[in-house]
Design a protein around this motif. Structure first.
Motif, PDB file in Angstrom:
ATOM      1  N   VAL A  45      32.902  21.133  37.498  1.00  0.00           N
ATOM      2  CA  VAL A  45      33.665  21.891  37.412  1.00  0.00           C
ATOM      3  C   VAL A  45      33.297  24.154  37.458  1.00  0.00           C
ATOM      4  O   VAL A  45      34.501  24.499  37.662  1.00  0.00           O
ATOM      5  CB  VAL A  45      33.533  21.828  35.770  1.00  0.00           C
ATOM      6  N   ARG A  46      32.095  23.660  36.751  1.00  0.00           N
ATOM      7  CA  ARG A  46      31.397  24.998  36.783  1.00  0.00           C
ATOM      8  C   ARG A  46      31.833  26.528  38.204  1.00  0.00           C
ATOM      9  O   ARG A  46      32.412  27.351  38.460  1.00  0.00           O
ATOM     10  CB  ARG A  46      30.280  25.354  36.318  1.00  0.00           C
ATOM     11  N   ASP A  47      31.444  24.998  38.899  1.00  0.00           N
ATOM     12  CA  ASP A  47      31.163  26.427  40.384  1.00  0.00           C
ATOM     13  C   ASP A  47      32.911  25.720  40.995  1.00  0.00           C
ATOM     14  O   ASP A  47      33.033  27.495  41.702  1.00  0.00           O
ATOM     15  CB  ASP A  47      30.665  24.893  41.640  1.00  0.00           C
ATOM     16  N   PHE A  48      34.038  25.599  40.693  1.00  0.00           N
ATOM     17  CA  PHE A  48      35.105  25.171  40.460  1.00  0.00           C
ATOM     18  C   PHE A  48      36.032  26.819  39.458  1.00  0.00           C
ATOM     19  O   PHE A  48      36.539  27.889  40.761  1.00  0.00           O
ATOM     20  CB  PHE A  48      35.932  23.580  40.842  1.00  0.00           C
ATOM     21  N   LEU A  49      35.421  26.628  38.928  1.00  0.00           N
ATOM     22  CA  LEU A  49      35.787  27.605  37.991  1.00  0.00           C
ATOM     23  C   LEU A  49      35.817  28.906  38.976  1.00  0.00           C
ATOM     24  O   LEU A  49      36.264  29.559  38.459  1.00  0.00           O
ATOM     25  CB  LEU A  49      35.408  27.180  36.769  1.00  0.00           C
ATOM     26  N   GLY A  50      34.052  29.478  38.317  1.00  0.00           N
ATOM     27  CA  GLY A  50      33.837  30.294  38.993  1.00  0.00           C
ATOM     28  C   GLY A  50      34.627  30.547  39.967  1.00  0.00           C
ATOM     29  O   GLY A  50      34.495  32.214  40.013  1.00  0.00           O
ATOM     30  N   ARG A  51      34.555  29.983  41.393  1.00  0.00           N
ATOM     31  CA  ARG A  51      35.350  30.616  42.752  1.00  0.00           C
ATOM     32  C   ARG A  51      36.521  30.661  42.518  1.00  0.00           C
ATOM     33  O   ARG A  51      36.953  31.334  43.766  1.00  0.00           O
ATOM     34  CB  ARG A  51      34.247  29.905  43.472  1.00  0.00           C
ATOM     35  N   SER A  52      37.253  30.212  41.463  1.00  0.00           N
ATOM     36  CA  SER A  52      38.379  30.140  41.870  1.00  0.00           C
ATOM     37  C   SER A  52      39.161  31.585  41.076  1.00  0.00           C
ATOM     38  O   SER A  52      40.122  31.540  40.851  1.00  0.00           O
ATOM     39  CB  SER A  52      38.941  28.914  41.103  1.00  0.00           C
ATOM     40  N   GLY A  53      37.709  32.654  40.185  1.00  0.00           N
ATOM     41  CA  GLY A  53      38.102  33.798  39.584  1.00  0.00           C
ATOM     42  C   GLY A  53      38.346  33.616  38.372  1.00  0.00           C
ATOM     43  O   GLY A  53      39.007  33.891  37.364  1.00  0.00           O
ATOM     44  N   VAL A  54      38.256  32.251  37.303  1.00  0.00           N
ATOM     45  CA  VAL A  54      38.425  31.628  36.726  1.00  0.00           C
ATOM     46  C   VAL A  54      37.564  32.201  35.432  1.00  0.00           C
ATOM     47  O   VAL A  54      36.853  31.520  35.649  1.00  0.00           O
ATOM     48  CB  VAL A  54      39.467  30.458  35.976  1.00  0.00           C
ATOM     49  N   ILE A  55      37.962  32.657  34.641  1.00  0.00           N
ATOM     50  CA  ILE A  55      37.758  33.505  33.036  1.00  0.00           C
ATOM     51  C   ILE A  55      36.657  31.781  32.010  1.00  0.00           C
ATOM     52  O   ILE A  55      38.073  31.321  31.451  1.00  0.00           O
ATOM     53  CB  ILE A  55      37.628  34.314  31.882  1.00  0.00           C
ATOM     54  N   PHE A  56      36.083  31.514  32.419  1.00  0.00           N
ATOM     55  CA  PHE A  56      35.042  30.580  31.180  1.00  0.00           C
ATOM     56  C   PHE A  56      34.269  30.282  30.546  1.00  0.00           C
ATOM     57  O   PHE A  56      33.697  30.975  30.643  1.00  0.00           O
ATOM     58  CB  PHE A  56      35.396  29.180  31.950  1.00  0.00           C
ATOM     59  N   ARG A  57      33.996  29.520  29.827  1.00  0.00           N
ATOM     60  CA  ARG A  57      32.834  30.066  28.247  1.00  0.00           C
ATOM     61  C   ARG A  57      31.764  28.807  28.745  1.00  0.00           C
ATOM     62  O   ARG A  57      32.489  27.851  29.174  1.00  0.00           O
ATOM     63  CB  ARG A  57      33.424  30.352  27.385  1.00  0.00           C
ATOM     64  N   TRP A  58      30.469  28.576  29.203  1.00  0.00           N
ATOM     65  CA  TRP A  58      29.458  27.418  29.754  1.00  0.00           C
ATOM     66  C   TRP A  58      28.987  26.848  28.628  1.00  0.00           C
ATOM     67  O   TRP A  58      27.699  27.895  28.123  1.00  0.00           O
ATOM     68  CB  TRP A  58      29.299  27.381  31.378  1.00  0.00           C
ATOM     69  N   LEU A  59      29.094  26.174  28.327  1.00  0.00           N
ATOM     70  CA  LEU A  59      28.535  25.921  26.686  1.00  0.00           C
ATOM     71  C   LEU A  59      27.204  24.476  26.457  1.00  0.00           C
ATOM     72  O   LEU A  59      27.704  23.191  26.774  1.00  0.00           O
ATOM     73  CB  LEU A  59      29.186  25.547  25.597  1.00  0.00           C
ATOM     74  N   PRO A  60      26.053  24.870  27.803  1.00  0.00           N
ATOM     75  CA  PRO A  60      25.266  23.153  27.433  1.00  0.00           C
ATOM     76  C   PRO A  60      24.930  22.471  26.357  1.00  0.00           C
ATOM     77  O   PRO A  60      24.623  23.291  25.439  1.00  0.00           O
ATOM     78  CB  PRO A  60      24.214  24.277  28.475  1.00  0.00           C
ATOM     79  N   GLU A  61      24.814  20.769  26.697  1.00  0.00           N
ATOM     80  CA  GLU A  61      24.949  20.731  25.425  1.00  0.00           C
ATOM     81  C   GLU A  61      23.637  19.165  25.142  1.00  0.00           C
ATOM     82  O   GLU A  61      23.601  18.733  27.572  1.00  0.00           O
ATOM     83  CB  GLU A  61      26.143  19.455  25.096  1.00  0.00           C
ATOM     84  N   GLN A  62      22.727  19.643  24.985  1.00  0.00           N
ATOM     85  CA  GLN A  62      21.350  18.524  25.107  1.00  0.00           C
ATOM     86  C   GLN A  62      21.085  17.183  25.198  1.00  0.00           C
ATOM     87  O   GLN A  62      21.163  15.788  24.589  1.00  0.00           O
ATOM     88  CB  GLN A  62      19.977  18.985  24.068  1.00  0.00           C
ATOM     89  N   GLU A  63      22.261  16.427  26.213  1.00  0.00           N
ATOM     90  CA  GLU A  63      22.927  15.158  26.658  1.00  0.00           C
ATOM     91  C   GLU A  63      22.899  14.674  27.898  1.00  0.00           C
ATOM     92  O   GLU A  63      21.857  15.151  28.893  1.00  0.00           O
ATOM     93  CB  GLU A  63      24.336  15.161  26.181  1.00  0.00           C
ATOM     94  N   ALA A  64      22.510  13.202  28.382  1.00  0.00           N
ATOM     95  CA  ALA A  64      22.602  12.696  29.609  1.00  0.00           C
ATOM     96  C   ALA A  64      23.054  12.909  30.368  1.00  0.00           C
ATOM     97  O   ALA A  64      24.760  14.065  30.192  1.00  0.00           O
ATOM     98  CB  ALA A  64      22.459  11.347  29.162  1.00  0.00           C
ATOM     99  N   ARG A  65      23.115  13.215  31.636  1.00  0.00           N
ATOM    100  CA  ARG A  65      23.543  13.565  32.587  1.00  0.00           C
ATOM    101  C   ARG A  65      25.186  13.268  33.095  1.00  0.00           C
ATOM    102  O   ARG A  65      26.020  13.699  33.911  1.00  0.00           O
ATOM    103  CB  ARG A  65      22.531  14.148  33.847  1.00  0.00           C
TER     104      ARG A  65
END
Length: 534
Positions: free
Chosen positions: A145-165
């Motif tokens: 999801v992050r890779d697609f949003l970044g390469r599509s020019g979408v402004i996004f905020r990434w909030l990583p969480e300490q959970e299972a993959r």
């Protein structure tokens, strides 16, 4: 949306040259979403804010050394970002070999702006495609999801969480809509990145939205042809993932692959090209009356569809070569990655990052991640980095603190259960060592994306598409494949020069082949539009 209707980012700096350079940089990031307005000191900021309020032009952010208290009240939700901490964010000229510190400040500014603009868009009920992504850093789905949003020019905020993959990935859109574990095609549709196809038949169908494909689309549209681009992911292809392209004519300070891709896509849309991302082509076959049918699948789903076209341009490029070592497949996108997701670089702060590759893409990625990671180690199987990497990159790598190159070294095994925890490395003498690692980026050349074309087009022994009179007969047009009316350009074509500039040139050249093909087969092109004047 016309520039005058775009929300405004006000940029204040009393130094006109520095202000102009920073404004150009910021505008390149948000070209289709925001307009950058340059002003001088604090008094000019207030006047600009008052003027914009009188004209009911929304202001999303103010970049200035002093908070614009007197005028900001007229723009509810406006965010002020202190420019001083990001001073000299604009990259230096190529000949001075921009220092990592300047690039880091630019990325810090980009991150602060992305975060601020996401908040502004949500509070002001803006119509811009923005997103907030939550999930485990080592989740394959979150990475996609992050890779697609970044390469599509979408402004996004990434909030990583300490959970299972395998924890759910949650995406909250700018309008408040929440999506759990969305497919890439569903995400593209909800963000408005894709529109329903305007018709079932086109003059030209371009398969692949990299530099070659987008170039072919723009030039074919300029000749009055209706064009659709079918792309399996985001714009730019492999070139769109590179952190810096420094030898592209006309950009003396270079530009990112993503910036080049967004510029090309914007130009294609101006030429009335239909853009269909997240559509994975699965078959090209003959249709009625000499036309061609292109079948495709929506990425991440089983839903299929098709269009027909008088002519087809295959521009699917290449995929990264696979790393053959135990543990790679098990840990894919959970610490082991093909290519380099640029938006992941800040997450590597304080970590030791490993990369495999000896080409320019690997060199640029190593330099980019070195701005954030504690160390970056480039693993090269050969004994001479300069044998496959441009000299200016080799010299820059040698002068970068925290970036080291291990020649004659390969990955023997990737260690870890559900996420990468270490690497077993082997040198040319067979000596092995084990190192702790959480991130391994693999950039080791490419193989053609043509598995879906086997049996449909003639391919060489390595899988590249054969073109020209040698395979298609004496009357074949340049870049025409073994099937009349189907052409190939860029990295996927056998014998092509594997460079961004070469792919763009082939895209322009194939448009003339399409014009000639139309002249030879006028019945296939019944409704020629007026030549596009952009």
């Amino acid at each position: 949306m016309a520039d005058a209707a775009l929300p405004v980012i006000v940029l204040s700096d009393p130094d006109p040259l520095r202000r102009h350079e920073t404004a150009e940089l910021v505008q390149s990031w948000y070209r289709t979403s925001f307009r950058v307005l340059q002003v001088g000191g604090p008094a000019e900021v207030v006047r600009a804010l008052n003027s914009l309020a009188d004209r009911q032009v929304p202001v999303a952010a103010v970049l200035a050394d002093e908070a614009p208290a007197p005028g900001a009240a007229q723009h509810p939700g406006v965010r002020w970002l202190p420019l001083a901490r990001h001073r000299d964010a604009a990259p230096a000229a190529a000949e001075s070999e921009a220092p990592a510190a300047a690039g880091s400040r630019a990325e810090d500014l980009r991150g602060a702006l992305d975060d601020s603009l996401c908040t502004w868009n949500a509070h002001s009920r803006g119509e811009l495609p923005t997103a907030e992504v939550r999930g485990s850093r080592f989740s394959p789905a979150a990475y996609a999801v992050r890779d697609f949003l970044g390469r599509s020019g979408v402004i996004f905020r990434w909030l990583p969480e300490q959970e299972a993959r395998d924890a759910p990935v949650t995406v909250r859109l700018g309008d408040g809509t929440e999506m759990a574990d969305p497919s890439i095609s569903e995400l593209a549709e909800r963000l408005g990145l894709i529109r329903p196809a305007g018709q079932d038949h086109y003059d030209v169908a371009v398969i692949g939205g990299g530099p070659g494909g987008l170039s072919a689309a723009v030039y074919a549209a300029a000749e009055g042809m209706s064009v659709v681009v079918i792309e399996d992911d985001a714009p730019g292809g492999q070139a769109g993932t590179t952190s810096r392209i420094e030898n592209y004519l006309g950009f003396p300070t270079g530009l990112t692959g993503g910036d080049l891709a967004q510029r090309a896509l914007q130009q294609a849309r101006r030429a009335r090209v239909e853009w269909q991302p997240t559509r994975v082509a699965s078959r090209v076959s003959p249709a009625e009356d000499g036309r061609h049918r292109i079948e495709f699948v929506k990425a991440g789903t089983d839903e299929t569809a098709s269009v027909t076209a008088a002519a087809v341009v295959v521009a699917t490029g290449v995929d990264w070569n696979r790393l053959k070592a135990p543990g790679v497949d098990r840990l894919l996108n959970s610490g082991v990655y093909y290519g380099s997701c640029l938006s992941d670089a800040p997450s590597a702060a304080g970590e030791d990052v490993y990369m495999v590759g000896a080409g320019n893409s690997a060199g640029q990625a190593a330099l980019y991640f070195a701005r954030y990671a504690r160390t970056v180690t480039l693993l090269v199987r050969g004994t001479d980095l300069g044998a496959s990497m441009s000299d200016y990159l080799v010299r820059r790598i040698e002068g970068t603190t925290g970036l080291r190159v291990l020649l004659g070294t390969e990955v023997a095994e990737c260690l870890g259960g559900t996420t990468l925890t270490g690497l077993r490395l082997r040198d040319r003498d067979g000596k092995e060592q084990t190192v702790p690692a959480h991130c391994l980026y693999v950039l080791i050349g490419g193989h053609p994306s043509t598995d879906w074309l086997r049996g449909a087009l003639a391919l060489d022994d390595r899988g590249y598409v054969l073109t020209g009179s040698g395979v298609a007969g004496a009357d074949a047009l340049p870049m025409e494949t073994s099937v009349p009316g189907v052409f190939a350009v860029g990295d996927v074509r056998s014998g092509s020069v594997k460079r961004v500039g070469a792919a763009v040139g082939e895209g322009a050249a194939v448009a003339q082949c399409l014009v000639e093909y139309r002249r030879r087969h006028p019945a296939l092109f019944p409704d020629v539009r007026a030549v596009c004047g952009f």
